[in-house]
Design a protein around this motif. Structure first.
Motif, PDB file in Angstrom:
ATOM      1  N   LEU A 388       0.827  -0.610   0.385  1.00 16.00           N
ATOM      2  CA  LEU A 388      -0.044   0.203   0.516  1.00 16.00           C
ATOM      3  C   LEU A 388       1.087   1.211  -0.074  1.00 16.00           C
ATOM      4  O   LEU A 388       1.794   1.495   0.967  1.00 16.00           O
ATOM      5  N   ASN A 389       0.670   2.154  -0.438  1.00 13.20           N
ATOM      6  CA  ASN A 389       1.456   3.193  -0.811  1.00 13.20           C
ATOM      7  C   ASN A 389       0.369   4.579  -1.457  1.00 13.20           C
ATOM      8  O   ASN A 389      -0.730   4.787  -1.407  1.00 13.20           O
ATOM      9  N   SER A 390       1.425   5.694  -0.637  1.00 10.59           N
ATOM     10  CA  SER A 390       0.772   7.078  -0.744  1.00 10.59           C
ATOM     11  C   SER A 390       0.096   7.713  -2.131  1.00 10.59           C
ATOM     12  O   SER A 390      -0.068   8.496  -2.429  1.00 10.59           O
ATOM     13  N   THR A 391       1.105   6.686  -3.299  1.00 12.09           N
ATOM     14  CA  THR A 391       0.501   6.794  -4.733  1.00 12.09           C
ATOM     15  C   THR A 391      -1.034   6.890  -4.601  1.00 12.09           C
ATOM     16  O   THR A 391      -1.270   7.162  -5.501  1.00 12.09           O
ATOM     17  N   ASN A 392      -1.328   5.974  -3.735  1.00 16.18           N
ATOM     18  CA  ASN A 392      -2.689   5.838  -3.546  1.00 16.18           C
ATOM     19  C   ASN A 392      -4.197   6.304  -2.807  1.00 16.18           C
ATOM     20  O   ASN A 392      -4.883   6.070  -2.087  1.00 16.18           O
ATOM     21  N   LEU A 393      -3.138   7.768  -1.798  1.00 12.38           N
ATOM     22  CA  LEU A 393      -3.716   7.695  -1.001  1.00 12.38           C
ATOM     23  C   LEU A 393      -5.683   8.202  -0.907  1.00 12.38           C
ATOM     24  O   LEU A 393      -6.080   8.240  -0.550  1.00 12.38           O
ATOM     25  N   SER A 394      -5.824   8.285  -2.528  1.00  8.45           N
ATOM     26  CA  SER A 394      -6.694   8.729  -2.595  1.00  8.45           C
ATOM     27  C   SER A 394      -8.213   7.785  -2.729  1.00  8.45           C
ATOM     28  O   SER A 394      -9.653   7.731  -2.685  1.00  8.45           O
ATOM     29  N   SER A 395      -7.534   6.386  -3.073  1.00  2.00           N
ATOM     30  CA  SER A 395      -8.043   5.298  -3.025  1.00  2.00           C
ATOM     31  C   SER A 395      -8.424   4.444  -1.952  1.00  2.00           C
ATOM     32  O   SER A 395      -9.406   3.726  -1.538  1.00  2.00           O
ATOM     33  N   TYR A 396      -8.131   5.047  -0.886  1.00  2.10           N
ATOM     34  CA  TYR A 396      -8.125   5.062   0.727  1.00  2.10           C
ATOM     35  C   TYR A 396      -9.159   4.850   1.188  1.00  2.10           C
ATOM     36  O   TYR A 396     -10.293   6.358   1.259  1.00  2.10           O
ATOM     37  N   GLU A 397     -10.171   4.376   2.228  1.00  2.00           N
ATOM     38  CA  GLU A 397     -10.728   4.715   2.768  1.00  2.00           C
ATOM     39  C   GLU A 397     -10.921   5.139   4.451  1.00  2.00           C
ATOM     40  O   GLU A 397      -9.649   4.416   4.676  1.00  2.00           O
ATOM     41  N   TYR A 398     -10.875   6.858   4.602  1.00  2.00           N
ATOM     42  CA  TYR A 398     -10.083   7.540   5.702  1.00  2.00           C
ATOM     43  C   TYR A 398     -11.848   7.476   6.791  1.00  2.00           C
ATOM     44  O   TYR A 398     -12.660   7.121   6.810  1.00  2.00           O
ATOM     45  N   GLY A 399     -10.599   7.238   8.222  1.00  2.00           N
ATOM     46  CA  GLY A 399     -12.026   8.099   9.094  1.00  2.00           C
ATOM     47  C   GLY A 399     -12.736   9.899   9.152  1.00  2.00           C
ATOM     48  O   GLY A 399     -11.974   9.896   8.595  1.00  2.00           O
ATOM     49  N   SER A 400     -13.435  10.278  10.183  1.00  2.00           N
ATOM     50  CA  SER A 400     -14.562  10.828  10.054  1.00  2.00           C
ATOM     51  C   SER A 400     -13.398  11.680  10.581  1.00  2.00           C
ATOM     52  O   SER A 400     -14.025  12.824  10.546  1.00  2.00           O
ATOM     53  N   ASP A 401     -12.427  11.119  11.556  1.00  2.00           N
ATOM     54  CA  ASP A 401     -11.906  12.334  11.682  1.00  2.00           C
ATOM     55  C   ASP A 401     -10.134  12.703  10.869  1.00  2.00           C
ATOM     56  O   ASP A 401      -9.522  13.332  11.448  1.00  2.00           O
ATOM     57  N   GLY A 402     -10.477  11.688   9.912  1.00  5.17           N
ATOM     58  CA  GLY A 402      -9.399  12.241   8.906  1.00  5.17           C
ATOM     59  C   GLY A 402      -8.359  10.807   8.877  1.00  5.17           C
ATOM     60  O   GLY A 402      -6.959  11.060   7.965  1.00  5.17           O
TER      61      GLY A 402
END
Length: 455
Positions: A388-402
């Motif tokens: 898993l890497n930072s070039t795919n950050l937009s594809s991850y699910e995030y918590g409500s707190d970011g």
């Protein structure tokens, strides 16, 4: 008769008065010293000498490239990254220098050529951090060359050994970017200096009768003849004069002939015990790695940086041969969980949690990569997902707190977590968290990696 007796004393250390305890101590020291040279040679043999090897990449002084990132099928080195397709050049610098051309690069893409000598010191870098993304022409010269800097060359870089490795990494943004990376790789060029200058090259260096690596070469006394063989390409460094004098008591070092069978049974046992003693030294360093007392930044670098810390060089070669110097990349190993228990996905699942704004500052990218605990290679899985890497950050699910939580397990998690899932083998594993061109907070240690929490 007198001369024969003298010769026996020279060639049979058990007759020259070395004690078993001295032999054991020297064997341990020489094993730790020589291990990186031996595993480095194994890679050179596979990639540049043995044309039948599945890992053969091409002859000396030519750049060859992998057309994709590493997969579980790639076995040329332990703990490979799968972020940057590799290109390779093994350089024979005996007759003349080698000229390397780095292509011009778009400003936002990280690329690098890590230059490694036969000891596995990272003696120099080309690319983004060292010279920027404008490319250029560089001369790599061995220890015996003293010519002028040719016109059009950015810099002459010297190495202390007569063979050296150039390991290129080119950042891949996503699978669709692979054609762009392959085009960049085609711009990496190497050629002998005479060819570059359009002048006759000096006579080729004599051919070498390369020893075939044996299976036990890096784990037994069979490594010492190979270390002796390699010293012909490694002019002794003055800082190691006393060390090499100690090694010579066991017939290890430049110009020495090591024959295990010629030692007495007592000395043979001492040599084997000394090699085993290295395990305890490794365990001490591993404990410091697992408690974040030392990092990969302490294990890889130039000779001047490592300051003759042969134990750190050994551990670096054992855990991740050709690790970058810290300015180019820092590697944070996950070998135990937050409770200091060995990682095993047949017994537990794990979570890696980053609070909002707690991802590592960097000037390139970061990645978390999975490795099998037994083979030290990438792990095959149904998603063909090895990191898993930072070039795919937009594809991850995030918590409500970011916040961002990454899930590490053998079994597939709930669908909502799958985008953040790193598949593990059904057993022991380890992960490496890489930060390329780390920011100051990562370099100075004020950024701390989160712990891998068992679930």
């Amino acid at each position: 008769m007198g001369s024969a007796t003298s010769e026996a004393k020279i060639n049979n250390p058990s007759a020259s008065g070395i004690s078993a305890s001295d032999a054991r101590a020297i064997a341990k020291e020489a094993y730790i010293y020589g291990f990186p040279m031996v595993v480095n040679y194994r890679t050179m043999y596979k990639q540049a000498i043995d044309k039948k090897s599945p890992d053969y990449r091409g002859d000396f002084n030519t750049v060859n490239s992998s057309k994709s990132v590493a997969t579980p099928e790639d076995k040329f080195v332990v703990t490979p990254n799968s972020d940057t397709p590799y290109s390779y050049v093994w350089m024979d610098l005996r007759a003349e220098p080698v000229v390397i051309t780095m292509p011009k690069m778009e400003p936002n893409r990280y690329y690098t050529a890590q230059l490694v000598d036969l000891y596995t010191y990272n003696f120099a870098y080309l690319g983004t951090r060292a010279f920027g993304n404008d490319g250029g022409i560089f001369v790599i010269a061995g220890p015996d060359w003293n010519g002028p800097t040719p016109a059009g060359v950015k810099v002459v870089i010297r190495t202390e050994t007569q063979f050296a490795y150039g390991l290129f990494r080119t950042q891949l943004f996503n699978p669709a970017d692979l054609a762009n990376v392959n085009k960049i790789q085609a711009g990496y060029q190497a050629e002998p200096l005479g060819s570059f200058l359009h002048k006759p090259s000096p006579p080729r260096a004599v051919g070498v009768d390369w020893p075939t690596p044996s299976d036990d070469m890096s784990t037994s006394s069979s490594m010492f003849p190979l270390v002796n063989f390699l010293f012909q390409f490694c002019p002794p460094n003055t800082s190691e004069k006393d060390l090499l004098a100690r090694f010579a008591k066991l017939n290890i070092g430049p110009g020495q002939t090591f024959e295990f069978s010629k030692f007495s049974p007592e000395i043979q046992q001492a040599i084997n015990d000394g090699i085993k003693d290295s395990d305890a030294d490794l365990a001490v360093v591993m404990k410091k790695i697992n408690t974040d007392e030392i990092s990969s930044g302490d294990l890889f670098g130039t000779r001047d940086f490592l300051k003759d810390n042969y134990l750190y060089r050994y551990v670096g070669a054992k855990l991740g041969l050709y690790g970058n110097s810290k300015q180019d990349a820092l590697y944070f190993g996950y070998f135990v969980d937050a409770g200091h228990q060995p990682l095993n996905a047949s017994k537990s699942s794990y979570e890696l949690h980053f609070g909002k704004d707690q991802l590592p500052p960097n000037n390139a990218f970061w990645s978390l990569t999975m490795y099998d605990g037994k083979s030290q290679l990438l792990v095959a899985n149904p998603l063909n997902r090895y990191l898993l890497n930072s070039t795919n950050l937009s594809s991850y699910e995030y918590g409500s707190d970011g916040s961002l939580t990454l899930y590490v397990s053998h079994n597939k998690p709930a669908a909502v977590k799958e985008s953040n899932w790193l598949p593990a083998p059904d057993g022991p594993f380890y992960c490496v968290f890489r930060v390329y061109l780390p920011g100051e907070a990562v370099l100075n240690g004020s950024w701390k990696k989160p712990q891998l929490q068992p679930v």
